[in-house]
Design a protein around this motif. Structure first.
Motif, PDB file in Angstrom:
ATOM      1  N   PHE A  38       0.835  -1.199   0.000  1.00  0.00           N
ATOM      2  CA  PHE A  38       0.000   0.000   0.000  1.00  0.00           C
ATOM      3  C   PHE A  38       0.864   1.241   0.000  1.00  0.00           C
ATOM      4  O   PHE A  38       1.922   1.279   0.632  1.00  0.00           O
ATOM      5  N   ASP A  39       0.409   2.247  -0.730  1.00  0.00           N
ATOM      6  CA  ASP A  39       1.035   3.561  -0.651  1.00  0.00           C
ATOM      7  C   ASP A  39       0.741   4.064   0.758  1.00  0.00           C
ATOM      8  O   ASP A  39      -0.420   4.090   1.173  1.00  0.00           O
ATOM      9  N   PRO A  40       1.770   4.454   1.525  1.00  0.00           N
ATOM     10  CA  PRO A  40       1.541   4.865   2.917  1.00  0.00           C
ATOM     11  C   PRO A  40       0.588   6.046   3.079  1.00  0.00           C
ATOM     12  O   PRO A  40       0.016   6.232   4.138  1.00  0.00           O
ATOM     13  N   TYR A  47      -1.235  -1.799  -6.851  1.00  0.00           N
ATOM     14  CA  TYR A  47      -1.697  -2.412  -8.101  1.00  0.00           C
ATOM     15  C   TYR A  47      -3.002  -1.769  -8.553  1.00  0.00           C
ATOM     16  O   TYR A  47      -3.147  -1.373  -9.701  1.00  0.00           O
ATOM     17  N   GLU A  48      -3.955  -1.639  -7.631  1.00  0.00           N
ATOM     18  CA  GLU A  48      -5.246  -1.018  -7.965  1.00  0.00           C
ATOM     19  C   GLU A  48      -5.093   0.474  -8.264  1.00  0.00           C
ATOM     20  O   GLU A  48      -5.865   1.033  -9.035  1.00  0.00           O
ATOM     21  N   LEU A  49      -4.080   1.103  -7.673  1.00  0.00           N
ATOM     22  CA  LEU A  49      -3.827   2.512  -7.964  1.00  0.00           C
ATOM     23  C   LEU A  49      -3.250   2.710  -9.362  1.00  0.00           C
ATOM     24  O   LEU A  49      -3.214   3.824  -9.868  1.00  0.00           O
ATOM     25  N   GLY A  50      -2.796   1.639  -9.980  1.00  0.00           N
ATOM     26  CA  GLY A  50      -2.217   1.745 -11.315  1.00  0.00           C
ATOM     27  C   GLY A  50      -0.757   2.153 -11.301  1.00  0.00           C
ATOM     28  O   GLY A  50      -0.238   2.652 -12.302  1.00  0.00           O
ATOM     29  N   THR A 108      -1.511   9.176 -13.599  1.00  0.00           N
ATOM     30  CA  THR A 108      -2.681  10.026 -13.404  1.00  0.00           C
ATOM     31  C   THR A 108      -3.755   9.170 -12.745  1.00  0.00           C
ATOM     32  O   THR A 108      -3.705   7.933 -12.820  1.00  0.00           O
ATOM     33  N   PRO A 109      -4.742   9.778 -12.115  1.00  0.00           N
ATOM     34  CA  PRO A 109      -5.823   9.001 -11.503  1.00  0.00           C
ATOM     35  C   PRO A 109      -6.579   8.125 -12.504  1.00  0.00           C
ATOM     36  O   PRO A 109      -7.242   7.164 -12.109  1.00  0.00           O
ATOM     37  N   ASP A 110      -6.465   8.404 -13.800  1.00  0.00           N
ATOM     38  CA  ASP A 110      -7.118   7.577 -14.808  1.00  0.00           C
ATOM     39  C   ASP A 110      -6.587   6.143 -14.811  1.00  0.00           C
ATOM     40  O   ASP A 110      -7.250   5.246 -15.323  1.00  0.00           O
ATOM     41  N   ARG A 111      -5.414   5.927 -14.257  1.00  0.00           N
ATOM     42  CA  ARG A 111      -4.811   4.591 -14.219  1.00  0.00           C
ATOM     43  C   ARG A 111      -5.434   3.715 -13.137  1.00  0.00           C
ATOM     44  O   ARG A 111      -5.227   2.508 -13.119  1.00  0.00           O
ATOM     45  N   MET A 112      -6.182   4.302 -12.211  1.00  0.00           N
ATOM     46  CA  MET A 112      -6.763   3.540 -11.108  1.00  0.00           C
ATOM     47  C   MET A 112      -7.880   2.624 -11.590  1.00  0.00           C
ATOM     48  O   MET A 112      -8.620   2.972 -12.513  1.00  0.00           O
ATOM     49  N   THR A 113      -8.009   1.485 -10.918  1.00  0.00           N
ATOM     50  CA  THR A 113      -9.111   0.580 -11.204  1.00  0.00           C
ATOM     51  C   THR A 113     -10.374   1.096 -10.510  1.00  0.00           C
ATOM     52  O   THR A 113     -10.320   1.966  -9.637  1.00  0.00           O
ATOM     53  N   ALA A 116     -10.084   0.817  -6.730  1.00  0.00           N
ATOM     54  CA  ALA A 116      -9.368   1.915  -6.066  1.00  0.00           C
ATOM     55  C   ALA A 116     -10.245   3.158  -5.996  1.00  0.00           C
ATOM     56  O   ALA A 116     -10.272   3.849  -4.975  1.00  0.00           O
ATOM     57  N   ARG A 117     -10.969   3.426  -7.057  1.00  0.00           N
ATOM     58  CA  ARG A 117     -11.861   4.592  -7.057  1.00  0.00           C
ATOM     59  C   ARG A 117     -12.928   4.464  -5.959  1.00  0.00           C
ATOM     60  O   ARG A 117     -13.262   5.436  -5.295  1.00  0.00           O
ATOM     61  N   LEU A 118     -13.429   3.256  -5.778  1.00  0.00           N
ATOM     62  CA  LEU A 118     -14.430   3.015  -4.742  1.00  0.00           C
ATOM     63  C   LEU A 118     -13.828   3.245  -3.354  1.00  0.00           C
ATOM     64  O   LEU A 118     -14.411   3.941  -2.527  1.00  0.00           O
TER      65      LEU A 118
END
Length: 123
Positions: A38-40, A47-50, A108-113, A116-118
């Protein structure tokens, strides 16, 4: 030859000389291991953050990982590659693990699954 898992939205490409069932097992277990990192500063896994751009499983079971960070000034920049290396190296059957931080393309946030957005309430 190698197996490559590339993410913008996570997907897997199989091109290794390893048996398909072995590359599928390794790929699945590597993704599961990456999801434990996890990103701290963000309550979502890398992975889900892209942040994982490419995972390359070579015929000799060496695994090369290309990843990025949300920003070049990320406070976790020094420790994140080691966390990724340790997670991937914990997968049975994986050989040497090489982690490379890349900045192109920029994250960019567009890479998130959607997951992750949820988690981050970014709908």
């Amino acid at each position: 030859m190698s197996d490559t898992i590339e993410t913008a939205k996570p997907n897997m490409e199989t091109t290794s000389a390893l048996p398909p069932e072995e590359t599928e097992r390794l790929g699945g277990e590597i993704v599961a291991a990456l999801k434990t990192v996890f990103d701290p500063e963000i309550p979502a896994d890398i992975y889900e953050l892209g942040l994982i751009y490419k995972v390359d499983i070579k015929d000799d079971r060496t695994v090369d990982v290309e990843m990025t960070l949300t920003t070049p000034n990320c406070p976790a920049a020094a420790e994140m590659p080691q966390m990724v290396e340790n997670a991937v190296a914990s997968v049975p059957g994986v050989g040497q693990v090489n982690v490379n931080i890349v900045w192109e393309p920029a994250w960019t946030p567009d890479r998130m699954t959607d997951e992750a957005r949820l988690v981050l309430n970014m709908w």
